[in-house]
Design a protein around this motif. Structure first.
Motif, PDB file in Angstrom:
ATOM      1  N   ASP A 235      37.548  30.546 -64.314  1.00 27.82           N
ATOM      2  CA  ASP A 235      37.411  29.572 -63.224  1.00 27.82           C
ATOM      3  C   ASP A 235      36.008  29.529 -62.642  1.00 27.82           C
ATOM      4  O   ASP A 235      35.814  29.043 -61.534  1.00 27.82           O
ATOM      5  CB  ASP A 235      38.404  29.921 -62.098  1.00 27.82           C
ATOM      6  CG  ASP A 235      39.736  29.200 -62.277  1.00 27.82           C
ATOM      7  OD1 ASP A 235      39.793  28.238 -63.085  1.00 27.82           O
ATOM      8  OD2 ASP A 235      40.714  29.596 -61.617  1.00 27.82           O
ATOM      9  N   HIS A 290      41.342  25.889 -70.574  1.00 23.94           N
ATOM     10  CA  HIS A 290      42.529  26.594 -70.071  1.00 23.94           C
ATOM     11  C   HIS A 290      43.515  25.699 -69.331  1.00 23.94           C
ATOM     12  O   HIS A 290      44.610  26.134 -68.997  1.00 23.94           O
ATOM     13  CB  HIS A 290      42.145  27.835 -69.236  1.00 23.94           C
ATOM     14  CG  HIS A 290      41.530  27.544 -67.899  1.00 23.94           C
ATOM     15  ND1 HIS A 290      40.204  27.225 -67.744  1.00 23.94           N
ATOM     16  CD2 HIS A 290      42.059  27.539 -66.644  1.00 23.94           C
ATOM     17  CE1 HIS A 290      39.935  27.045 -66.460  1.00 23.94           C
ATOM     18  NE2 HIS A 290      41.050  27.217 -65.776  1.00 23.94           N
ATOM     19  N   HIS A 291      43.134  24.449 -69.074  1.00 25.77           N
ATOM     20  CA  HIS A 291      44.104  23.520 -68.474  1.00 25.77           C
ATOM     21  C   HIS A 291      44.589  22.478 -69.484  1.00 25.77           C
ATOM     22  O   HIS A 291      45.262  21.518 -69.100  1.00 25.77           O
ATOM     23  CB  HIS A 291      43.501  22.828 -67.241  1.00 25.77           C
ATOM     24  CG  HIS A 291      43.365  23.745 -66.068  1.00 25.77           C
ATOM     25  ND1 HIS A 291      44.442  24.153 -65.298  1.00 25.77           N
ATOM     26  CD2 HIS A 291      42.271  24.375 -65.539  1.00 25.77           C
ATOM     27  CE1 HIS A 291      44.015  24.980 -64.336  1.00 25.77           C
ATOM     28  NE2 HIS A 291      42.702  25.125 -64.469  1.00 25.77           N
TER      29      HIS A 291
HETATM   30 FE   LIG Z   1      41.370  26.844 -63.693  1.00 23.78          FE
END
Ligand SMILES: [Fe+2]
Length: 377
Positions: A235, A290-291
């Motif tokens: 992130d 990752h999304h």
């Molecule tokens: Fe994320």
């Protein structure tokens, strides 16, 4: 420069240093190098046995890191105190020690001979010196035949010890750098998580879940620890998302949501500037993908199924799990069991089957308790 920028700079510096040192260490196991050097030295000097000792100044002890000879196995288990015996003397003085008749020398740490059952007659011990620091010692025992070592042998041993010292120094610097690199990355992840009070510890938990899942899926242990590092930064792109969006206590509007989605692209962009490229490749893919979801409904690229790199599929699953089980201002968070059921319900559509199976089986075996997770394999 704020704290995040400073840390980013530090990561950049450290990672390029790491890259430079990796060259020196790839494909070569340090123990293999030691064994080779020792074997050559023993052969050239016609010694009956040899040991390569490495000093640990923090623990104040000396360990036998490589050994050749009939009592090799016993020697490898021996630890000496930093000043103990001839090896200790050579390491603290940095001077070679050469004796014809060991049994008459008071410096000999008797217990080595007593433990190993080896009868030492003559001996050369030379220091391993790199950049004026003594890192250890190379010890050669008993010249074959009924002769003693000579001054020529001592000089030869000194020259060969220098090679060992360089290899040892490189590996120690690499390890130190790697530890620093990891602590900076971990701090960076913590600083990031701290921006949003609801996500404290998120990056570290996701990294841990991802590592455990990869292990369950049968990845090699090096791949699992690399995944841990890469997942810590998944992130990182949130650096580029404003605090009002990141910390908004209510649900995001459509527009805010699309800005939030940008963290994947921003993250991949930041990480793609870092070295070593080989380590960063996974981190870049994880940050960007990752999304993404198996049915193509994810972002930013709408990839489907196997188009999504496996590491990103793993992080996608465990990241969703952590989000579901974390208390937010607008939701209380699901229990581990409820969240696991949700992952299973979304197999095929959102999440990779194998990844969900691996992770949920771990959770089940851990009785859905976070403190048990480390114990299941
Ligand atoms: Fe994320």
């Amino acid at each position: 420069m704020d704290q995040i920028q400073l840390l980013e700079l530090k990561v950049k510096e450290l990672s390029s240093l790491l890259d430079a040192f990796k060259e020196l260490n790839t494909n070569i196991e340090l123990n293999e190098v030691f064994n080779n050097i020792l074997m050559q030295t023993v052969k050239v000097l016609q010694a009956e046995a040899g040991t390569l000792w490495v000093a640990d100044y923090e623990l104040e002890e000396i360990t036998a890191s490589a050994a050749i000879g009939t009592t090799k196995e016993t020697i490898l288990n021996i630890k000496l105190k930093i000043n103990e015996g001839i090896v200790g003397k050579v390491i603290s003085s940095g001077e070679p020690y050469f004796i014809e008749n060991v049994s008459e020398d008071p410096s000999w740490a008797k217990r080595v001979d007593e433990t190993s059952g080896f009868i030492t007659k003559s001996m050369i011990t030379v220091p391993l010196v790199a950049n004026q620091k003594v890192l250890g010692a190379l010890q050669l025992l008993n010249k074959k035949g009924d002769v003693f070592f000579t001054d020529v042998d001592v000089n030869l041993a000194l020259a060969l010890a220098n090679q060992s010292a360089l290899a040892l120094q490189n590996s120690q610097i690499y390890n130190e750098l790697y530890t620093m690199f990891m602590s900076v990355i971990t701090t960076l992840a913590k600083v990031l998580d701290a921006r949003d009070p609801y996500t404290a510890g998120h990056s570290e938990r996701v990294a841990r879940y991802a590592e455990l899942t990869a292990r369950r899926l049968g990845f090699q242990s090096k791949e699992c620890s690399d995944l841990y590092t890469a997942a810590l930064m998944h992130d990182i792109g949130k650096i580029g998302v404003s605090d009002d969006i990141l910390r908004k206590p209510t649900r995001l509007t459509q527009e805010e949501y699309s800005l939030m989605k940008q963290h994947t692209v921003i993250g991949a962009d930041i990480l793609s500037n870092l070295e070593p490229k080989s380590t960063m490749k996974n981190a870049v893919e994880i940050a960007r993908y990752h999304h993404e979801r198996i049915d193509g409904s994810g972002y930013p690229d709408g990839l489907e199924g196997d188009e999504i790199p496996i590491y990103a599929r793993i992080v996608g699953v465990v990241d969703a799990f952590d989000a579901m089980t974390t208390i937010r201002s607008y939701s209380n968070g699901k229990s581990f069991e409820e969240a696991a059921e949700e992952l299973i319900r979304c197999k095929h559509t959102l999440f990779d089957d194998h990844v969900v199976d691996a992770f949920t089986s771990l959770l089940k075996e851990a009785n859905y308790k976070t403190e048990n997770l480390g114990k299941v394999r």
